[in-house]
Design a protein around this motif. Structure first.
Motif, PDB file in Angstrom:
ATOM      1  N   LEU A 246       3.196 -12.731  -1.678  1.00  0.00           N
ATOM      2  CA  LEU A 246       3.619 -12.678  -0.278  1.00  0.00           C
ATOM      3  C   LEU A 246       2.481 -12.954   0.702  1.00  0.00           C
ATOM      4  O   LEU A 246       2.716 -13.002   1.910  1.00  0.00           O
ATOM      5  CB  LEU A 246       4.236 -11.307   0.022  1.00  0.00           C
ATOM      6  CG  LEU A 246       5.503 -10.957  -0.772  1.00  0.00           C
ATOM      7  CD1 LEU A 246       5.976  -9.560  -0.422  1.00  0.00           C
ATOM      8  CD2 LEU A 246       6.611 -11.974  -0.515  1.00  0.00           C
ATOM      9  N   GLY A 247       1.271 -13.114   0.190  1.00  0.00           N
ATOM     10  CA  GLY A 247       0.135 -13.361   1.068  1.00  0.00           C
ATOM     11  C   GLY A 247      -0.230 -12.163   1.916  1.00  0.00           C
ATOM     12  O   GLY A 247      -0.677 -12.313   3.060  1.00  0.00           O
ATOM     13  N   LEU A 248      -0.062 -10.958   1.362  1.00  0.00           N
ATOM     14  CA  LEU A 248      -0.337  -9.726   2.080  1.00  0.00           C
ATOM     15  C   LEU A 248      -1.632  -9.085   1.593  1.00  0.00           C
ATOM     16  O   LEU A 248      -2.114  -9.371   0.500  1.00  0.00           O
ATOM     17  CB  LEU A 248       0.815  -8.731   1.899  1.00  0.00           C
ATOM     18  CG  LEU A 248       2.177  -9.167   2.430  1.00  0.00           C
ATOM     19  CD1 LEU A 248       3.229  -8.105   2.110  1.00  0.00           C
ATOM     20  CD2 LEU A 248       2.129  -9.428   3.925  1.00  0.00           C
ATOM     21  N   ALA A 249      -2.163  -8.196   2.421  1.00  0.00           N
ATOM     22  CA  ALA A 249      -3.288  -7.369   1.992  1.00  0.00           C
ATOM     23  C   ALA A 249      -2.814  -6.383   0.932  1.00  0.00           C
ATOM     24  O   ALA A 249      -1.612  -6.162   0.741  1.00  0.00           O
ATOM     25  CB  ALA A 249      -3.880  -6.640   3.191  1.00  0.00           C
ATOM     26  N   LEU A 250      -3.779  -5.776   0.244  1.00  0.00           N
ATOM     27  CA  LEU A 250      -3.493  -4.795  -0.805  1.00  0.00           C
ATOM     28  C   LEU A 250      -4.277  -3.534  -0.509  1.00  0.00           C
ATOM     29  O   LEU A 250      -5.489  -3.583  -0.298  1.00  0.00           O
ATOM     30  CB  LEU A 250      -3.908  -5.358  -2.169  1.00  0.00           C
ATOM     31  CG  LEU A 250      -3.653  -4.461  -3.383  1.00  0.00           C
ATOM     32  CD1 LEU A 250      -2.165  -4.450  -3.717  1.00  0.00           C
ATOM     33  CD2 LEU A 250      -4.458  -4.950  -4.590  1.00  0.00           C
ATOM     34  N   GLY A 251      -3.589  -2.380  -0.501  1.00  0.00           N
ATOM     35  CA  GLY A 251      -4.225  -1.092  -0.246  1.00  0.00           C
ATOM     36  C   GLY A 251      -4.294  -0.264  -1.515  1.00  0.00           C
ATOM     37  O   GLY A 251      -3.262  -0.028  -2.159  1.00  0.00           O
TER      38      GLY A 251
ATOM     39  N   SER B  78       0.836  -1.202   0.000  1.00  0.00           N
ATOM     40  CA  SER B  78       0.000   0.000   0.000  1.00  0.00           C
ATOM     41  C   SER B  78       0.861   1.238   0.000  1.00  0.00           C
ATOM     42  O   SER B  78       1.895   1.255   0.677  1.00  0.00           O
ATOM     43  CB  SER B  78      -0.899  -0.010   1.236  1.00  0.00           C
ATOM     44  OG  SER B  78      -1.772   1.092   1.286  1.00  0.00           O
ATOM     45  N   GLU B  79       0.502   2.301  -0.725  1.00  0.00           N
ATOM     46  CA  GLU B  79      -0.714   2.334  -1.482  1.00  0.00           C
ATOM     47  C   GLU B  79      -0.396   2.285  -2.963  1.00  0.00           C
ATOM     48  O   GLU B  79       0.482   2.993  -3.430  1.00  0.00           O
ATOM     49  CB  GLU B  79      -1.524   3.590  -1.130  1.00  0.00           C
ATOM     50  CG  GLU B  79      -0.714   4.910  -1.314  1.00  0.00           C
ATOM     51  CD  GLU B  79      -1.365   6.126  -0.688  1.00  0.00           C
ATOM     52  OE1 GLU B  79      -2.255   6.710  -1.372  1.00  0.00           O
ATOM     53  OE2 GLU B  79      -0.993   6.480   0.449  1.00  0.00           O
ATOM     54  N   THR B  80      -1.102   1.453  -3.664  1.00  0.00           N
ATOM     55  CA  THR B  80      -0.935   1.298  -5.102  1.00  0.00           C
ATOM     56  C   THR B  80      -2.286   1.546  -5.758  1.00  0.00           C
ATOM     57  O   THR B  80      -3.295   1.674  -5.083  1.00  0.00           O
ATOM     58  CB  THR B  80      -0.418  -0.107  -5.448  1.00  0.00           C
ATOM     59  OG1 THR B  80      -0.221  -0.217  -6.869  1.00  0.00           O
ATOM     60  CG2 THR B  80      -1.405  -1.192  -5.004  1.00  0.00           C
ATOM     61  N   GLY B  81      -2.301   1.635  -7.060  1.00  0.00           N
ATOM     62  CA  GLY B  81      -3.559   1.891  -7.755  1.00  0.00           C
ATOM     63  C   GLY B  81      -3.360   2.890  -8.873  1.00  0.00           C
ATOM     64  O   GLY B  81      -2.329   2.889  -9.553  1.00  0.00           O
ATOM     65  N   LEU B  82      -4.340   3.785  -9.039  1.00  0.00           N
ATOM     66  CA  LEU B  82      -4.313   4.740 -10.145  1.00  0.00           C
ATOM     67  C   LEU B  82      -4.693   6.127  -9.656  1.00  0.00           C
ATOM     68  O   LEU B  82      -5.585   6.270  -8.817  1.00  0.00           O
ATOM     69  CB  LEU B  82      -5.292   4.307 -11.253  1.00  0.00           C
ATOM     70  CG  LEU B  82      -5.088   2.911 -11.827  1.00  0.00           C
ATOM     71  CD1 LEU B  82      -6.195   2.573 -12.821  1.00  0.00           C
ATOM     72  CD2 LEU B  82      -3.711   2.775 -12.474  1.00  0.00           C
ATOM     73  N   ASP B  83      -4.025   7.128 -10.207  1.00  0.00           N
ATOM     74  CA  ASP B  83      -4.324   8.523  -9.876  1.00  0.00           C
ATOM     75  C   ASP B  83      -4.401   9.302 -11.175  1.00  0.00           C
ATOM     76  O   ASP B  83      -3.385   9.648 -11.773  1.00  0.00           O
ATOM     77  CB  ASP B  83      -3.235   9.105  -8.965  1.00  0.00           C
ATOM     78  CG  ASP B  83      -3.592  10.469  -8.420  1.00  0.00           C
ATOM     79  OD1 ASP B  83      -4.140  11.291  -9.182  1.00  0.00           O
ATOM     80  OD2 ASP B  83      -3.323  10.728  -7.234  1.00  0.00           O
TER      81      ASP B  83
END
Length: 283
Positions: free
Chosen positions: A150-155, A119-124
């Motif tokens: 990695l078995g992690l959450a994604l933000g 986190s944080e990834t995505g689009l802007d």
């Protein structure tokens, strides 16, 4: 950009503990800078006894990887922010580091045992011009794959890009634990995200007078999918809008969530706490 101004007073303590699900404690803020220790202590004093620190550029991610080892009340997330990505891709980033090298370092830092979210990834699309958007999308997909590996959450950072964010998540398959950071959609989008199994994290802007759509989104989001955050030092809640933000002020957001949901503040705290631990594990 640093958030300037005087630090707001600590709010009334919450009746039971909650987590600030997204903050940037490495960012400079305030006319009189306050230490991380002071901000965490103030937060503990009002019932915000744990935080998720997000480092979304190389310097901040390195800081986060060290800080989560130093502060037991802190877990972390690392990434390359969507607005950082085109600069790395074009070789224009101030660090001089290209995208592949930068992402490899993020992946290495993400393997730390107290890093629990990409986190944080995505689009802007607010700050990014059309020619640079494919680079953001490609990096977003890289981060989705890393979270799964990695078995992690994604933000998710989503600014003026709702349709493409949802499209990429649908096509690539979102991780089991996906958080829409600083949710900015309406009630219809909230329902869609809940139906897909995502978590929605609400920040201090839900307290703003004109935030009718955000409050409508809260109303349709089950407490089992709802988180709160400061995004500090930004998005400071009413009545301190414009001042530097700090984890303690998430208490204002919790109270607004309780008001909108028509539940007691203690019930809201308890639900948010359970949801946070389900998402991130133990501190």
């Amino acid at each position: 950009m640093a958030r300037r101004g005087a630090w707001p007073p600590a709010p009334e303590p919450l009746p039971s503990p909650v987590v600030d699900n997204h903050c940037h404690l490495e960012s400079p803020a305030g006319d009189e800078p306050r230490s991380v220790e002071d901000r965490l202590a103030e937060a503990r004093g009002v019932g915000v006894d744990r935080v998720v620190q997000i480092g979304c550029d190389l310097e901040a991610a390195r800081w986060t990887a060290g800080a989560v080892q130093a502060y037991p009340e802190m877990l972390g997330g690392v990434s390359l922010h969507p607005n950082e990505v085109p600069l790395h891709v074009k070789g224009e980033h101030q660090t001089g580091v290209g995208y592949d090298e930068a992402f490899a370092e993020i992946a290495a830092l993400a393997a730390g045992d107290r890093i629990r979210i990409i986190s944080e990834t995505g689009l802007d699309y607010h700050w990014t011009d059309e020619p640079d958007r494919p680079a953001q999308i490609a990096a977003f997909r890289d981060h989705i794959a890393l979270a799964k590996e990695l078995g992690l959450a994604l933000g998710i950072h989503d600014r003026d890009a709702h349709a493409d964010v949802l499209d990429v998540l649908a096509k690539d398959g979102a991780p089991e634990r996906t958080v829409m950071h600083c949710f900015s959609g309406d009630a219809a989008m909230a329902r869609l995200c809940v139906d897909r199994g995502y978590h929605l994290s609400f920040a201090g802007n839900v307290t703003f007078k004109n935030a009718h759509e955000l409050r409508a989104a809260i109303a349709v989001t089950p407490m089992s999918r709802l988180l709160v955050e400061t995004d500090s030092p930004y998005l400071t809640p009413h009545p301190h809008r414009g001042a530097p933000n700090s984890p303690s002020l998430v208490a204002h957001t919790v109270r607004e969530v309780a008001r909108v949901k028509g539940i007691a503040v203690e019930e809201a705290c308890e639900a948010i706490d359970v949801t946070s631990v389900t998402l991130y594990g133990s501190w």
